[in-house]
Write a protein that holds these residues in place. Structure first.
Motif, short mmCIF file in Angstrom:
data_model
loop_
_atom_site.label_atom_id
_atom_site.label_comp_id
_atom_site.label_asym_id
_atom_site.label_seq_id
_atom_site.Cartn_x
_atom_site.Cartn_y
_atom_site.Cartn_z
N SER A 60 24.20 59.29 -18.46
CA SER A 60 24.58 60.51 -19.15
C SER A 60 24.82 61.64 -18.15
O SER A 60 24.54 61.53 -16.96
CB SER A 60 23.47 60.91 -20.12
OG SER A 60 22.28 61.21 -19.42
N GLY A 61 25.34 62.75 -18.67
CA GLY A 61 25.68 63.87 -17.80
C GLY A 61 24.50 64.43 -17.04
O GLY A 61 24.65 64.94 -15.93
N ALA B 89 25.26 56.48 -22.38
CA ALA B 89 25.53 57.90 -22.27
C ALA B 89 25.71 58.40 -23.69
O ALA B 89 24.78 58.40 -24.48
CB ALA B 89 26.75 58.15 -21.39
N GLY B 90 26.96 58.77 -24.08
CA GLY B 90 27.20 59.13 -25.47
C GLY B 90 27.07 57.93 -26.38
O GLY B 90 26.80 58.06 -27.56
N TYR B 91 27.29 56.75 -25.82
CA TYR B 91 27.10 55.49 -26.53
C TYR B 91 26.61 54.47 -25.53
O TYR B 91 26.66 54.69 -24.32
CB TYR B 91 28.40 55.02 -27.20
CG TYR B 91 29.54 54.80 -26.22
CD1 TYR B 91 29.74 53.55 -25.62
CD2 TYR B 91 30.40 55.84 -25.88
CE1 TYR B 91 30.76 53.35 -24.71
CE2 TYR B 91 31.41 55.64 -24.97
CZ TYR B 91 31.60 54.40 -24.39
OH TYR B 91 32.60 54.20 -23.49
N GLY C 157 28.18 60.90 -17.18
CA GLY C 157 28.89 61.82 -18.05
C GLY C 157 28.58 61.54 -19.50
O GLY C 157 28.42 60.40 -19.91
N GLY C 158 28.46 62.60 -20.32
CA GLY C 158 28.24 62.42 -21.75
C GLY C 158 26.82 62.72 -22.16
O GLY C 158 25.98 63.15 -21.37
N GLY C 159 26.51 62.45 -23.43
CA GLY C 159 25.17 62.65 -23.97
C GLY C 159 24.25 61.51 -23.60
O GLY C 159 24.53 60.73 -22.70
N THR C 160 23.14 61.38 -24.32
CA THR C 160 22.12 60.41 -23.93
C THR C 160 21.63 59.62 -25.13
O THR C 160 20.64 59.97 -25.76
CB THR C 160 20.92 61.12 -23.25
OG1 THR C 160 21.40 62.12 -22.37
CG2 THR C 160 20.09 60.13 -22.46
#
Length: 597
Positions: free
Chosen positions: A238-239, A273-275, A301-304
């Motif tokens: 993730s980010g 990350a996001g997925y 990068g992205g959410g968690t």
């Protein structure tokens, strides 16, 4: 008119540059207060660290003025080589960013630096009070689960190396002590995977009191006879992992671990990350080039979506389950799960059910700023695994190379210790550390109650401070309490009795070993105590000082240094010498503010 056009162009360009300089920062977000309330049992560290270079990030943007009838501006100088590109040092008042994602992006053809993600002030720990003294006549039995985690020591070291005293909640005394290996007697067979080592000696911080050291060493599995390893690397991409001491260090660490595996072992990789997604299906560990290529290709990068990643990792581990081998998910993360967890209790229950199927979970923590120690400790404990914190490549080598068999291969699980103190000899006692591992008395014989594991060759140490009958009491006597009549009881010359209950890795039924705490294990002077016992005492004293030193008496950092330097002994890897330097760093920290103050 040309002069008017030129003046208009310059004014417009200045306005555009000022406007663009504000991009990349969300000024509408309120900066969290240092006193923002967390949960009742959590402490949020609010120290304000910056990036290693203490830079102020600035986005730059080019502006196309060709449509204006004005003389062309002189061309800018060519950009420096990539290796020389560094963000300029701030000349104005520094900007403190708390819990924000700071990023610069390439806009049009302008040159923009790509700083890493920097999250600040959101490290999360579970706050506990130091164990108090207990009156032996009122409560003479102490029960706890062993703890072989080392995350607290590494996080404390990282804090001191950054010039900051650790948050007291980040310091767990038993993890500080158990960071170090000790030269305890080795067990002879894997059937009885450890024996207890007892020592009794004077307390160095309170005259008239004594310390009881209980040490165990796990049976060491030889490489040729170790079980096959079925491993799934679950990697947070993730980010929040976009920092040099996070994902890049994860990739280096797992590559080192891969080099310790054989062709019979298998490795799979799940990222989230996001997925979440499977980056590598179970692959023989001797296909190292293929596995390393997948590791090297990871970016942040992205959410968690941590919970979904855990489910996918367990699915892969189950698909490749080896009933005779070691099946383990290794989670590498900063613990910042912010997507997908609807119910933490549900996630913990899921991990417990997978543990019963034979798939364990270990956690490797990385980074500072949003490090969620509280969550990772919980997940590792529910998953029958250890929690380690990796702050440097040297720590990765210690955990995943030098101690790889300890990290991966358990020789006993659900290990519990119960000490029964003899009220005829001991007036009061306190367990030093293990506050998060305490058990009820009846949990000791209950095989359904989970406890900690011991890895191959691993050592575990526990320290009690006791007040002998007639010694300086911590708790005053009661006026109306009637002393119980003394009666002859077994072990009249004993301080207490130690029982250790454990299960073999593939067993569901516990076994018991026990030993008395006799005066034969006692020495009259602290200087005559075993060298390892004295060093463990220095580490415990240091940890207790960092936590507030409520029970340390007049002991200070100088006393800790004196004990530690006099008991370093054989320091093959330099861990004990490093500890001495950390004590010196803490001693010189009078000007350091505690995080959050």
């Amino acid at each position: 008119m040309p002069r008017f056009h030129y003046a208009a162009a310059v004014s417009l360009a200045a306005m555009l540059v000022v406007s663009c300089s504000k991009s990349g920062v969300d000024t509408s977000a309120a900066v969290p207060s240092d006193t923002a309330a967390g949960s009742a049992n959590d402490i949020i560290v609010t120290s304000q660290h910056r990036s290693a270079s203490d830079t102020q990030l600035k986005g730059r943007e080019t502006v196309n003025l060709a449509y204006l009838a004005a003389p062309p501006l002189p061309p800018p100088p060519p950009p420096p080589p990539v290796s020389m590109m560094v963000a300029p040092r701030a000349t104005s008042a520094p900007v403190i960013v708390t819990g924000s994602h700071f990023s610069a992006q390439k806009i049009d053809q302008g040159v923009a630096l790509q700083p890493h993600y920097q999250d600040i002030g959101r490290d999360k720990f579970t706050a506990t009070q130091q164990n108090p003294f207990k009156v032996a006549r009122e409560e003479h039995v102490s029960t706890f689960s062993i703890d072989v985690d080392t995350a607290s020591y590494a996080f404390t070291r990282a804090s001191l190396n950054r010039g900051t005293l650790p948050q007291p909640a980040a310091v767990r005394t038993e993890e500080m002590v158990n960071y170090f290996p000790y030269d305890y007697a080795r067990p002879r067979t894997a059937d009885q995977p450890f024996t207890s080592n007892i020592a009794v000696f004077p307390s160095p911080w309170t005259a008239g009191r004594k310390l009881v050291r209980i040490g165990i060493k796990g049976y060491e599995i030889q490489h040729a006879t170790r079980p096959r390893a079925n491993l799934v690397f679950l990697i947070d991409t993730s980010g929040s992992m976009d920092e040099p001491n996070k994902l890049p260090l994860v990739k280096q660490s797992l590559t080192m671990l891969l080099d310790q595996l054989d062709g019979d072992d298998s490795v799979a990789i799940v990222t989230y990350a996001g997925y979440a997604g499977t980056a590598l299906v179970p692959t023989p560990a001797n296909e190292k080039a293929k596995i390393k290529a997948v590791i090297d290709s990871l970016v942040a990068g992205g959410g968690t979506a941590g919970s979904e990643g855990i489910r996918q990792a367990y699915t892969l581990a189950e698909a490749n389950l080896d009933p005779k081998g070691v099946n383990r998910v290794i989670l590498a993360t900063d613990g910042d799960f912010n997507i997908g967890i609807r119910n933490l209790d549900e996630l913990k229950g899921y991990i417990e059910r997978e543990r019963e199927k034979g798939v364990f979970l270990s956690v490797l923590g990385f980074g500072m700023g949003n490090y969620n120690d509280a969550l990772m400790q919980t997940l590792a404990q529910k998953g029958n695994g250890a929690a380690a914190y990796i702050d440097t490549l040297s720590e990765a080598r210690k955990t995943l190379v030098d101690e790889a068999t300890s990290t991966l291969f358990p020789i006993a699980k659900d290990v519990k210790i119960q000490v029964e103190f003899n009220p005829a000899a001991v007036a009061e006692y306190r367990l030093i550390g293990y506050e998060t591992r305490l058990l009820n008395r009846d949990d000791f014989n209950n095989d359904k109650v989970d406890a900690g594991d011991v890895g191959s060759g691993q050592t575990v140490t526990a320290l009690y401070e006791i007040v002998p009958v007639g010694g300086p009491r911590a708790i005053s006597g009661l006026r109306y309490a009637r002393p119980k009549p003394s009666a002859a009881r077994p072990g009249a010359g004993e301080y207490g009795f130690v029982k250790i209950r454990y299960k073999l890795p593939k067993s569901s039924t516990s076994r018991l070993i026990s030993t008395p705490i006799t005066r034969r294990a006692e020495v009259a002077r602290f200087e005559d105590a075993p060298q390892d016992a004295r060093f463990a005492t220095s580490v415990a004293a240091f940890a207790e000082l960092l936590r507030g030193g409520r029970y340390n008496g007049a002991t200070g950092y100088d006393d800790v240094l004196k004990i530690a330097t006099g008991s370093r002994g054989d320091d093959r890897f330099g861990y004990r010498s490093e500890f001495v330097q950390l004590v010196r760093a803490a001693k010189g920290a009078g000007s350091m503010a505690q995080p959050g103050q």
